[in-house]
Design an enzyme around this catalytic site. Structure first.
Site, PDB file in Angstrom:
ATOM      1  N   SER A   1       0.927  -1.083   0.153  1.00  0.00           N
ATOM      2  CA  SER A   1       0.100  -0.038   0.028  1.00  0.00           C
ATOM      3  C   SER A   1       0.809   1.252  -0.021  1.00  0.00           C
ATOM      4  O   SER A   1       0.324   2.335  -0.459  1.00  0.00           O
ATOM      5  CB  SER A   1      -0.883  -0.174   1.223  1.00  0.00           C
ATOM      6  OG  SER A   1      -0.151   0.095   2.360  1.00  0.00           O
TER       7      SER A   1
ATOM      8  N   HIS B   1      -5.108  -3.995  -2.242  1.00  0.00           N
ATOM      9  CA  HIS B   1      -4.898  -2.822  -3.164  1.00  0.00           C
ATOM     10  C   HIS B   1      -4.592  -3.705  -4.372  1.00  0.00           C
ATOM     11  O   HIS B   1      -4.039  -3.051  -5.522  1.00  0.00           O
ATOM     12  CB  HIS B   1      -3.721  -2.250  -2.656  1.00  0.00           C
ATOM     13  CG  HIS B   1      -3.733  -1.183  -1.605  1.00  0.00           C
ATOM     14  ND1 HIS B   1      -4.272   0.101  -1.825  1.00  0.00           N
ATOM     15  CD2 HIS B   1      -3.699  -1.523  -0.050  1.00  0.00           C
ATOM     16  CE1 HIS B   1      -4.652   0.518  -0.385  1.00  0.00           C
ATOM     17  NE2 HIS B   1      -4.335  -0.306   0.292  1.00  0.00           N
TER      18      HIS B   1
ATOM     19  N   LYS C   1     -12.221  -0.164  -1.060  1.00  0.00           N
ATOM     20  CA  LYS C   1     -11.474   0.366  -2.372  1.00  0.00           C
ATOM     21  C   LYS C   1     -12.038   0.114  -3.646  1.00  0.00           C
ATOM     22  O   LYS C   1     -12.908   0.994  -4.017  1.00  0.00           O
ATOM     23  CB  LYS C   1     -10.077  -0.212  -2.189  1.00  0.00           C
ATOM     24  CG  LYS C   1      -9.321   0.069  -0.939  1.00  0.00           C
ATOM     25  CD  LYS C   1      -8.026  -0.809  -0.682  1.00  0.00           C
ATOM     26  CE  LYS C   1      -7.527  -0.035   0.476  1.00  0.00           C
ATOM     27  NZ  LYS C   1      -8.306  -0.568   1.700  1.00  0.00           N
TER      28      LYS C   1
END
Length: 406
Positions: free
Chosen positions: A182, A210, A241
Site C-alpha cells: 500500500s 490494493h 477500495k
C-alpha cells in the site's frame, strides 16, 4: 503515575499545528470522486483508494437506496446470530465464483478481516512468516493469534527461505504478504512465494486489498496477475477500495471458511455489514464483472501519470513490476518537508496523502498518490504540472530556508 499522563505529554500534533502544516482530517463537502469540494474549494483527488471510480456510480447508489428501503439501516447483530441477510449470502456466492474459490466470508472491515482470519487459523504452536512492509492490520493479527511471528526483509525471498528453514517441522506455517504493497505500490513476488510455500509445506495468504480490482486482466488481483490463483490458499480483500463500500472478505476453501466462521472472535462478536454496505459491494462487483475494461483504464492512467510526473522532474519511487499499479509514491524525505509539500498542493487544488514516520522509516517520508479508473489524462496532466511546479518553486524555497530538512 496517572494513566493519562502520556496523553497530556503528547505534543507532536500540537507542534505540527503550530507550524501550520497539519495535514489530517480535511473534510469533504461532496461525494468521493476524481474532483471534489473540500473545505470550500475545488481539489483534484489523487489520495483516494476509489480505484474503479464506483463510489459515485448511479447504479451503486441506487442499489444502496433500495437495500435501505428493504432492510433498514442495520442488522442489529452479528452474522453468527441474527445479522445474516440473504444479500450477505448472495454476495459471498458471487464473489467466491468470481475469485475461483470455494467460499467467501465477509467481515465488517478490511482491518477486521485480517484480525479475524489470521487469529483463527494460527495459534500458539504455529509460525507466521510476515513481510516487513505488510499492512499494520497483519501485524496486529499476528499478535492476536499468539503464533510465533518471523519477519522477513521486504520482498527478500532469500531471507524468507532462511526464516522458513528455522521453523520446526512439526509446526504449522502461514506465509502472509500484501499482494500490492500500500505504500510502495510494488507487487509481491508471488511465483517465488508459491515455490517456497510448496518446498516447506506452508500455507499462503495474500492481502489483496490494493490488488483486487486493480491488477489481473479481470481485476481478480495478484493471483490472476501471475496466473497462480489456485496456489493462493487464502485471499483477503476489502470493500472500501474497488468495491466502493465498507467491509472485507476472505476467499478460501469451504473447510477453512467454515472453521473461521465458528472460531474467529473478530467475526463472531462483531455486528455484520449493514445492508447499504453489502448492497454497494455487490453492485460494484457486478459492474466489475460486466466492465473489466475499468481495470485496464486504471492501469493506463497509472502508466500515464508516471510519465507526466517524470516529465515534470518529480522524484517518484520506481520498481521493476509496479508500472501498472495506481499507487505512486513521491519522495519528500523528511517529515516537515513532506507536510509542507502536502499543504502547498492542497492550497493549489491537489489532494495527496503525506506519509511520515513512524508509518515510514525516518528520512524516507513520501507523498502517497493513488488513482482512479475514471481519471482523465487532462486532469492528470493538470495535477502533475501543479506537483512539478511545487517541487521546482515552493520546495526549492523551503529547502533554502530549512537546510537541515533537505
Amino acid at each position: 503515575m496517572d494513566l493519562f499522563k502520556k496523553c497530556e505529554d503528547y505534543k507532536r500534533v500540537e507542534d505540527i499545528k503550530e507550524k501550520g502544516v497539519y495535514p489530517y482530517f480535511h473534510y469533504l463537502e461532496s461525494g468521493q470522486d476524481i474532483v471534489v469540494n473540500m473545505e470550500g474549494h475545488r481539489v483534484i483527488m489523487i489520495g483516494s483508494n476509489n480505484y474503479l471510480g464506483l463510489t459515485s456510480n448511479p447504479e451503486v447508489k441506487e442499489a444502496v437506496i433500495k437495500a435501505v428501503e428493504k432492510y433498514g439501516s442495520g442488522c442489529s447483530g452479528s452474522r453468527f446470530l441474527n445479522g445474516t441477510l440473504d444479500m450477505h449470502l448472495e454476495f459471498e456466492r458471487e464473489l467466491a465464483e468470481f475469485l475461483h474459490k470455494e467460499a467467501v466470508v465477509c467481515f465488517p472491515s478490511g482491518f477486521q478481516s485480517n484480525l479475524g482470519i489470521i487469529s483463527a487459523v494460527c495459534g500458539r504452536n504455529d509460525y507466521i512468516l510476515c513481510d516487513k512492509e505488510n499492512h499494520a492490520s497483519i501485524y496486529d493479527a499476528c499478535r492476536l493469534s499468539y503464533a510465533k511471528m518471523l519477519r522477513y526483509e521486504h520482498d527478500d525471498m532469500q531471507d524468507l527461505e532462511e526464516k522458513l528453514k528455522s521453523v520446526p517441522e512439526d509446526k504449522g506455517i502461514l506465509i502472509v504478504t500484501d499482494g500490492v504493497f500500500s505504500m510502495g505500490g510494488d507487487i509481491c513476488n508471488l511465483p517465488e512465494l508459491v515455490r517456497l510455500k510448496k518446498k516447506y509445506g506452508a500455507r499462503l495468504m495474500v492481502d489483496d486489498a490494493h490488488g483486487f480490482g486493480v491488477i489481473g486482466a479481470c481485476g481478480r488481483g495478484t493471483g490472476e496477475h501471475f496466473g497462480l490463483e489456485d496456489e493462493v490458499d487464502i485471499i483477503m480483500g476489502t470493500f472500501s477500495k474497488s468495491l466502493a463500500s465498507l467491509g472485507g472478505f476472505m476467499a478460501t476453501t469451504k473447510s477453512v471458511a467454515e472453521y473461521v466462521r465458528h472460531n474467529s472472535r473478530p467475526f463472531i462478536f462483531a455486528a455484520s455489514n449493514p445492508p447499504a454496505c453489502i448492497a454497494a459491494a455487490l453492485q460494484s462487483l457486478r459492474i466489475l464483472k460486466r466492465e473489466p475494461e475499468r481495470v485496464q483504464n486504471l492501469q493506463n492512467i497509472a502508466k500515464f501519470m508516471r510519465q507526466e510526473l517524470k516529465r515534470n522532474g518529480v522524484p517518484i519511487r520506481e520498481s521493476q513490476n509496479n508500472d501498472i499499479v495506481p499507487i505512486i509514491p513521491i519522495y519528500t524525505y523528511t517529515d516537515l518537508r513532506t507536510l509542507y509539500a502536502a499543504k502547498v498542493l492542497f492550497e493549489k487544488g491537489v489532494y495527496v496523502n503525506p506519509s511520515i514516520s513512524p508509518a515510514v522509516p525516518v528520512g524516507e517520508s513520501i507523498l502517497r498518490t493513488s488513482y482512479t479508473a475514471t481519471h482523465t489524462k487532462e486532469l492528470m496532466t493538470e495535477a502533475a504540472n501543479i506537483i512539478g511546479e511545487t517541487f521546482r518553486n515552493e520546495l526549492v524555497k523551503f529547502d533554502k530556508e530549512n537546510p537541515e530538512e533537505k
